[in-house]
Design a protein around this motif. Structure first.
Motif, short mmCIF file in Angstrom:
data_model
loop_
_atom_site.label_atom_id
_atom_site.label_comp_id
_atom_site.label_asym_id
_atom_site.label_seq_id
_atom_site.Cartn_x
_atom_site.Cartn_y
_atom_site.Cartn_z
N ASP A 231 0.87 -1.17 0.00
CA ASP A 231 0.00 0.00 0.00
C ASP A 231 0.90 1.22 0.00
OD1 ASP A 231 -2.43 -1.29 0.01
OD2 ASP A 231 -2.76 -1.12 2.15
N TRP B 129 -8.37 4.65 -3.03
CA TRP B 129 -7.19 4.01 -3.59
C TRP B 129 -7.47 3.39 -4.94
CZ3 TRP B 129 -9.71 1.42 0.45
CH2 TRP B 129 -10.10 0.11 0.21
N THR C 254 -5.97 0.11 -7.20
CA THR C 254 -5.14 -1.09 -7.18
C THR C 254 -4.58 -1.30 -8.58
OG1 THR C 254 -6.46 -2.06 -5.41
CG2 THR C 254 -5.11 -3.57 -6.71
N CYS D 42 -1.28 -1.00 -4.20
CA CYS D 42 -2.28 0.06 -4.17
C CYS D 42 -1.62 1.42 -4.04
CB CYS D 42 -3.24 -0.13 -2.99
SG CYS D 42 -4.22 -1.64 -3.12
N ALA E 156 -2.78 4.93 -2.52
CA ALA E 156 -3.85 5.48 -1.69
C ALA E 156 -3.59 6.93 -1.34
CB ALA E 156 -3.96 4.66 -0.40
#
Length: 129
Positions: free
Chosen positions: A70, A105, A107, A117, A119
């Motif tokens: 992330d 977010w 992906t 991801c 974000a």
């Protein structure tokens, strides 16, 4: 209580083409790849960055990815960053934009299909007393 001093040393990925995948992630992070034999080390691009290590794939890829990165960008820059990463060779998988008020977010998948991801979190507005 004893303070634990543990930090993330590097994210390790097996790759069908370690140098090519390291080159993609170098474009993502701004780091310079350091090849060593069949493997490639990607040091952190800055003190707040992260390192990655790419080594040859030793077996079949699992059918389901159990972990992913992330990555966080400043509010309002997610779409611009996603467009930059798509131009580097990422593939768009899906967006989550309205489901959670504290985060949006996108992906993506890197050139070998590893999900990650991008974000962004809206700024926190202080409430009046």
């Amino acid at each position: 209580m004893e303070k634990h001093q543990i930090s993330l040393g590097a994210i390790n990925l097996e790759a069908a083409h370690p140098a090519a995948l390291a080159a993609f992630w170098a474009g993502v992070t701004g780091a310079t790849p350091l090849p060593g034999g069949d493997s490639v080390y990607l040091p952190p691009a800055d003190p707040d960055g992260f390192a990655m290590f790419f080594q040859p794939l030793t077996g079949a890829r699992p059918e389901r990815q159990a972990i992913h990165l992330d990555l966080t960008v400043p509010w309002g820059s997610r779409q611009r960053e996603v467009e930059r990463l798509l131009a580097l060779g990422a593939t768009h998988r899906w967006d989550v934009l309205d489901e959670h008020p504290h985060v949006q977010w996108t992906t993506l998948a890197d050139p070998e299909g590893n999900l990650f991801c991008v974000a962004e979190h809206p700024p926190v507005v202080a409430s009046a007393p």
